[in-house]
Scaffold this active site. Structure first.
Site, short mmCIF file in Angstrom:
data_model
loop_
_atom_site.label_atom_id
_atom_site.label_comp_id
_atom_site.label_asym_id
_atom_site.label_seq_id
_atom_site.Cartn_x
_atom_site.Cartn_y
_atom_site.Cartn_z
N CYS A 167 0.81 -1.22 0.00
CA CYS A 167 0.00 0.00 0.00
C CYS A 167 0.84 1.27 0.00
O CYS A 167 0.29 2.37 -0.04
CB CYS A 167 -0.94 -0.01 1.20
N GLU A 319 -0.72 5.63 13.57
CA GLU A 319 -0.41 6.80 12.75
C GLU A 319 -0.62 8.09 13.56
O GLU A 319 0.19 9.02 13.48
CB GLU A 319 -1.26 6.81 11.50
N HIS A 345 -9.68 1.88 0.11
CA HIS A 345 -8.22 1.74 0.07
C HIS A 345 -7.82 1.11 -1.26
O HIS A 345 -8.09 -0.07 -1.51
CB HIS A 345 -7.77 0.88 1.24
N PHE A 404 1.98 -3.57 3.92
CA PHE A 404 2.42 -4.85 4.48
C PHE A 404 3.92 -5.04 4.20
O PHE A 404 4.41 -4.71 3.12
CB PHE A 404 1.64 -6.00 3.85
#
Length: 418
Positions: A167, A319, A345, A404
């Site tokens: 991602c 985050e 996403h 990941f």
């Protein structure tokens, strides 16, 4: 290379293929209006799946950018990449016959690649045997082929490779293109990411990991809810984002419109776990710190962050923790939004479409909201621009993405001043 000697790099074209539109204007107008592109899955029957919602690209006709033969030979993710690249090229008002093709490069990545091809060809193998496998299977599924096909389509003979970092892919593609331009290896780059993993197999894999939202199957537009205390997983999206990056000198020489300047980039790894973010946020903290240093700005110069904000319990908390560690008291002065609340996403394409949003924030002075923010989480207590856009002129915007494997990437965009 010292800060003062850096080649300045600007964004002159943006192409997107998303659930919110296939032009930058449609995409942006829907973002700032708080429109959700998330709905029930239609690309396959989701009856047996725990999650039944996705952010699908609708009304996309690949024959508008490829002839029917090429459509059959290319996976959906490559079709998206070609379309977004052409849209970006047109938006930048580039003229093919006026470009030095040896100094025109492409870095377009994908987190997964041709998932639909893998799935369909596997069915062919098991039902009809190996002799019925398409000779185009391998080139269609590999994650670098979108960049290769775009280069063929554009005649771009400059630097060309693909990034695969889950991602974080789209952000890495932009950052590595920045480095190529600053190193003098090209004058112009097409950079971004593409993904088309809304398939039976892709969905099954993420559902098995318990990574996706399952609570809002009956109310899909409320399923992606970053930083909200009721978040329960991400919503998968598909599409592509490609930006035209040019050296400032090259852009000026042709009188190009400039959206923003790409002034900072950094990348780190958590080195912690294959899927979970580090609870200490150490790797992401280092990434943000290095990006700020690379841009040569003070932390208080930053006004907006387009957060990774996946709507998973662990990501949003870690985050937020990282932003607080890096910015201290200024963290509460930042405007932060997760546009994944509307787009879902897009995995390897996320960084590219979110970079596009940062460029528009700087250009317009409008900041898109984080929709579905209804129940504050005490561990996520910053200003996430809840539910409604705001107007705020900012000079610098940051985009963060993680993937990941522990991959982190951060980009900083600067409002363009001649």
């Amino acid at each position: 290379m010292g800060k003062d000697s850096k080649t300045r790099v600007v964004i002159t074209g943006i192409g997107v293929v998303t659930s919110l539109g296939h032009t930058i204007d449609d995409y942006w107008n829907n973002l700032i209006s708080g429109v959700s592109g998330i709905d029930n899955v239609t690309r396959f029957d989701p009856t047996d799946y725990p999650s039944k919602v996705a952010s699908e690209v609708k009304d996309f006709d690949p024959t508008q950018v490829l002839d029917p033969k090429e459509v059959r030979r290319n996976d959906r993710y490559t079709q998206f990449a070609i379309a977004a690249s052409r849209f970006a090229f047109e938006d930048a008002k580039l003229q093919s016959d006026q470009l030095d093709k040896d100094r025109f490069g492409v870095v377009i990545g994908s987190g997964i690649g041709g998932m639909e091809t893998i799935e369909n060809q596997s069915f062919t193998l098991f039902k009809k045997g190996p002799r019925k496998i398409s000779p185009f299977m391998i080139p269609s599924l590999i994650a670098n082929i979108a960049g290769g096909v775009v280069a063929i389509d554009m005649g771009a003979r400059g630097p060309n490779f693909s990034v695969v970092s889950a991602c974080a892919t789209g952000s890495h593609a932009l950052g590595e293109s920045l480095r190529i331009l600053q190193n003098g290896e090209a004058d112009i780059m097409l950079a971004g990411g593409s993904e088309a993993a809304v398939t039976r197999l892709g969905f099954a894999g993420f559902c098995s990991m318990k990574a996706m939202s399952t609570k809002k199957n009956e109310d899909p537009k409320r399923a992606s809810r970053p930083f909200d205390s009721d978040r329960d997983g991400f919503v998968m999206g598909e599409g592509a984002g490609v930006l035209v990056l040019e050296t400032l000198e090259h852009a000026r020489s042709r009188g190009a419109k400039i959206y923003a300047e790409l002034s900072g980039y950094a990348t780190t790894c958590d080195a912690y776990h294959i899927t979970s973010p580090d609870p200490s946020s150490t790797g992401l903290v280092q990434c943000l710190e290095k990006c700020i240093s690379n841009a040569g700005i003070k932390k208080t110069d930053l006004g907006y962050i387009n957060a990774h904000g996946t709507s998973t319990p662990y990501n949003d908390k870690s985050e937020t923790h990282a932003i607080k560690q890096v910015f201290g008291d200024h963290a509460h002065d930042l405007s932060i939004s997760s546009t994944k609340s509307m787009t879902g996403h897009l995995l390897g394409a996320a960084g590219a479409i979110e970079a596009a949003a940062c460029c528009k924030v700087l250009e317009t002075g409008e900041i898109p909201p984080t929709i579905n923010y209804e129940n504050p989480d005490p561990e996520c207590d910053l200003n996430y621009v809840p539910n409604q856009k705001i107007s705020r002129n900012v000079d610098y915007a940051m985009s963060n993405n993680s993937g990941f494997g522990g991959h982190n990437a951060s980009l900083i965009f600067k409002k363009f001043n001649s």
